[in-house]
Design a protein around this motif. Structure first.
Motif, mmCIF file in Angstrom:
data_model
loop_
_atom_site.group_PDB
_atom_site.id
_atom_site.type_symbol
_atom_site.label_atom_id
_atom_site.label_comp_id
_atom_site.label_asym_id
_atom_site.label_seq_id
_atom_site.Cartn_x
_atom_site.Cartn_y
_atom_site.Cartn_z
ATOM 1 N N SER A 572 -50.910 -13.303 -43.189
ATOM 2 C CA SER A 572 -51.209 -13.283 -41.681
ATOM 3 C C SER A 572 -52.715 -13.668 -41.577
ATOM 4 O O SER A 572 -53.381 -13.408 -42.355
ATOM 5 N N TRP A 619 -46.921 -9.702 -38.688
ATOM 6 C CA TRP A 619 -47.777 -10.467 -38.013
ATOM 7 C C TRP A 619 -47.877 -12.048 -38.365
ATOM 8 O O TRP A 619 -47.838 -12.756 -37.458
ATOM 9 N N GLU A 622 -44.918 -13.066 -36.471
ATOM 10 C CA GLU A 622 -45.282 -13.431 -35.241
ATOM 11 C C GLU A 622 -46.183 -14.663 -34.714
ATOM 12 O O GLU A 622 -45.975 -15.045 -33.517
ATOM 13 N N GLU A 623 -46.972 -15.094 -35.782
ATOM 14 C CA GLU A 623 -47.714 -16.310 -35.468
ATOM 15 C C GLU A 623 -46.625 -17.601 -35.441
ATOM 16 O O GLU A 623 -47.215 -18.636 -34.960
ATOM 17 N N SER A 625 -44.258 -17.185 -33.393
ATOM 18 C CA SER A 625 -43.268 -17.197 -32.190
ATOM 19 C C SER A 625 -42.095 -16.017 -32.691
ATOM 20 O O SER A 625 -41.077 -16.347 -31.762
ATOM 21 N N TYR A 626 -42.302 -15.002 -33.365
ATOM 22 C CA TYR A 626 -41.388 -14.013 -33.525
ATOM 23 C C TYR A 626 -41.884 -12.741 -32.995
ATOM 24 O O TYR A 626 -42.924 -12.350 -32.781
ATOM 25 N N SER A 627 -40.851 -11.703 -32.267
ATOM 26 C CA SER A 627 -41.273 -10.057 -32.052
ATOM 27 C C SER A 627 -40.856 -9.607 -33.040
ATOM 28 O O SER A 627 -39.383 -9.801 -33.509
ATOM 29 N N VAL A 628 -41.628 -8.792 -33.904
ATOM 30 C CA VAL A 628 -41.145 -7.916 -35.115
ATOM 31 C C VAL A 628 -41.629 -6.772 -34.895
ATOM 32 O O VAL A 628 -42.885 -6.291 -34.560
ATOM 33 N N GLN A 629 -40.822 -5.668 -35.236
ATOM 34 C CA GLN A 629 -41.100 -4.297 -35.557
ATOM 35 C C GLN A 629 -40.907 -3.979 -36.832
ATOM 36 O O GLN A 629 -39.908 -4.209 -37.639
ATOM 37 N N GLY A 647 -36.784 -8.669 -36.626
ATOM 38 C CA GLY A 647 -37.257 -9.762 -35.892
ATOM 39 C C GLY A 647 -36.628 -10.424 -35.203
ATOM 40 O O GLY A 647 -35.325 -10.770 -35.579
ATOM 41 N N ALA A 650 -38.783 -15.545 -30.212
ATOM 42 C CA ALA A 650 -39.276 -15.707 -28.882
ATOM 43 C C ALA A 650 -38.464 -16.600 -27.947
ATOM 44 O O ALA A 650 -38.314 -17.628 -28.652
#
Length: 650
Positions: A572, A619, A622-623, A625-629, A647, A650
């Protein structure tokens, strides 16, 4: 020959025909092996890459005595449409093998199973039947060959083998194709991949039982030296007494051993038992063995792969009047392969006009440099890889910049499958594992299945990457009959066990693909991986992001993470701005310090390092365009590697 062999379909790509080869070269290689093995067990289909190609696109004399059919890509079985060719599929269309090495190994095995008298064909798989078995991409993606502190020496061997697989299976065929299609002004120099093979052929050979063969070579050298002494002057005689024998008459010991095996003789019959002084010689003082064939002393499927490629390169070079003085070892190897029983016959079937190699044999101007599988840019990045020290300075540096391991709360910590009500073939306990391990595996599956259940909808395609024996995929296929589940695994035996369990359950919504990850190019909705090793986690992430698919991934083997041709660490932007590659590797090394035998404080540091490495991965996603936990499995005792990140695009 055995009867009742199940018919399998072999699909080969076809782009164009050039001189005595069909392209891509993977197709020519496959046809050459079929001719060498005299194998008629497969129904062969050529799949044009250009839909406008007509029925007369291939000259029949390039196909030998093989019957080949044309088929468009849209007519392929659906499972094959998700794979790069070549591919083999069983008639029921559920089990597919894809990728050159996997397909060639399968052709060899099926040929021997149908006719056990063809022992020479089985020998193509090499010692322990492992030739070109290593992943060409996943382990290549761990190909820097550096040895970190506490890194197992076996890892270096695995990486070395997989890099060799990549050179044979991917790099050289592609390099030759580029060379043949380049304009004259762009093909003046020898491709670096060809030079890499030349250097490889100049390396000393390591084979099973090589100590015995090296002693026999020493005995042969001393016998040759003794016979030559009366013809030499005093100075040369003293040199020979010192053991500095630089040449020995042909045939060499290596040639005798290699060809005695090809003639189905015991290698030991090629030479006499060594004398007592030879047996007492230290191993370090024994002469090294020279390459006879691509992998060492013995003719293997690696030679089958390389030979059609090098043939095309040499033919083209000769037509262009190129000087091959810098390729003496390749020239000698090319000539030697022609002498292998069955090779000239197979070449004739494929209408290959072999070169008269004496024209190509030249003295090298200089010794080839030592073979290195590591690209220059990776060597530079990894120069400072031998580090000492713990993770605390790196963790403190991250904390000072506001970065700590973050774990999202588990959305359903108590969710569990009712394992007692499920058929026995669904349970991981069906495999060969202890009761305690089976329980922990069930707990791990509870976590992944719970997450996938929340994400999936009817009609979704779910891919179980690095599936092993199918513990995840079989549960998903059984629990979600409205979804299509695809298992991808490189190890054949693991996938066959999964197929047997699936057949017992009567599952109709599951496919099996034996292939390296890079050979899968299908579309899907959810990607799953349980304990994807090292860089394999990042490969699965890449596949999911490319397909804009959701993912549920549990990583493993953090210590195997290294910079590769495709992946650079940290992943990231946030981590790259703070940590160097070396500092990130420190986190990866200590992320593996989570074994239950370790002190609690050390395991806690390991868990924090795991969290930081996976936060970097999250991260990076997420760059895109994903939402990740990043979540901890419940209970955490189900595995020392209990991280899981989920993940969604989005």
């Amino acid at each position: 020959m055995k009867d009742s062999v199940v018919e399998e379909h072999l699909y080969l790509a076809f782009s164009h025909q050039y001189r005595d080869s069909i392209f891509p070269l993977h197709t020519s290689i496959s046809l050459f092996l079929l001719s060498y093995c005299d194998c008629k067990l497969f129904k062969i289909f050529l799949v044009p890459t250009d839909e406008d190609v007509g029925d007369q696109c291939v000259t029949n004399n390039l196909l030998g005595d093989l019957e080949v059919h044309l088929i468009s890509r849209c007519q392929l079985p659906v499972v094959v449409q998700s794979c790069s060719l070549p591919a083999v599929v069983v008639k029921d269309g559920k089990f597919c093998r894809a990728g050159l090495s996997v397909v060639l190994r399968h052709i060899i095995q099926k040929t021997y199973e149908a006719d056990p008298a063809k022992k020479d064909v089985l020998e193509l798989l090499g010692f322990k039947k492992t030739c070109l078995k290593a992943c060409a991409e996943a382990h290549v993606n761990s190909s820097s060959f550096m040895e970190f502190v506490d890194c197992s020496p076996q890892l270096t061997v695995i990486l070395d083998v997989s890099q060799w697989t990549r050179l044979c299976e991917i790099s050289i065929p592609l390099a030759v194709e580029r060379f043949l299609t380049a304009s004259p002004e762009h093909c003046q120099s020898i491709p670096p991949e060809i030079l890499q093979l030349e250097r490889k052929l100049g390396e000393p050979v390591r084979v099973h039982n090589d100590d015995k063969i090296r002693r026999q070579k020493l005995q042969q050298q001393k016998a040759s030296a003794k016979a030559a002494v009366p013809l030499l002057g005093k100075e040369a005689t003293e040199e020979l007494k010192a053991g500095e024998v630089h040449e020995h008459p042909l045939p060499s010991l290596e040639l005798s051993v290699a060809f005695s095996k090809l003639l189905v003789q015991e290698a030991s019959e090629a030479v006499n038992r060594e004398a007592p002084p030879i047996r007492r010689t230290k191993t370090s003082d024994l002469p090294l063995l020279d390459h006879i064939f691509a992998e060492g002393l013995y003719f293997t499927v690696a030679d089958i792969v390389l030979w059609p490629c090098i043939h095309q390169f040499l033919v083209s070079s000769k037509k262009q009047g190129k000087n091959l003085v810098n390729l003496p070892l390749i020239s000698t190897w090319y000539r030697r392969v022609q002498e292998v029983p069955g090779v000239k016959k197979a070449a004739a079937k494929c209408n290959m006009e072999l070169l008269q190699l004496p024209e190509l044999v030249c003295a090298p101007e200089e010794q080839p440099q030592k073979f290195s599988s590591v690209p220059d840019e990776l060597e530079e990045e990894n120069e400072d890889s031998h580090f000492i020290g713990g993770p605390r300075p790196t963790m403190t540096k991250l904390m000072e910049n506001g970065i700590e391991a973050k774990f999202s709360p588990h959305p359903c910590p108590n969710w569990t499958l009712d394992w007692t009500s499920l058929p026995s073939a669904v349970s991981p306990g069906e495999g060969k594992m202890s009761r305690d391990r089976a329980l922990r595996k069930q707990q791990q599956l509870n976590n992944l299945v719970a997450m996938v259940t929340k994400l999936a909808k009817p009609g979704d395609v779910i891919v179980d990457f690095c599936s092993g024996g199918g513990h995840v995929g079989i549960v998903l296929a059984h629990m979600m009959p409205s979804c299509q589940v695809v298992l991808i695994e490189n190890k054949e035996l693991s996938l066959i066990r999964a197929k047997d369990r699936s057949d017992e359950l009567g599952l109709n919504n599951i496919w099996f693909i034996q292939a390296n990850l890079d050979y899968f190019n299908g579309t899907f909705n959810i990607g799953v991986a349980l304990h994807a090793c090292g860089v394999a986690t990042d490969m699965v992430l890449e596949h999911c992001i490319r397909a804009r698919a959701a993912f549920v991934i549990s990583p493993c083997c953090y210590g195997f993470i290294q910079n590769t041709l495709k992946f650079k660490y940290p992943r990231s932007h946030q981590f790259k701005e703070i940590l160097s590659y070396k500092e990130h590797m420190i986190l990866c090394r200590f992320a593996d310090q989570t074994a239950v035998q370790l002190p609690p404080e050390r395991r806690l540091i390991g868990k924090q390092c795991m969290g930081l490495v996976d936060l970097d991965r999250a991260w990076a996603a997420e760059e895109q365009s994903y939402s990740v936990q990043v979540i901890s499995m419940e209970p955490e005792s189900c595995s020392p590697k209990n991280n899981m990140f989920v993940g969604t695009p989005a």
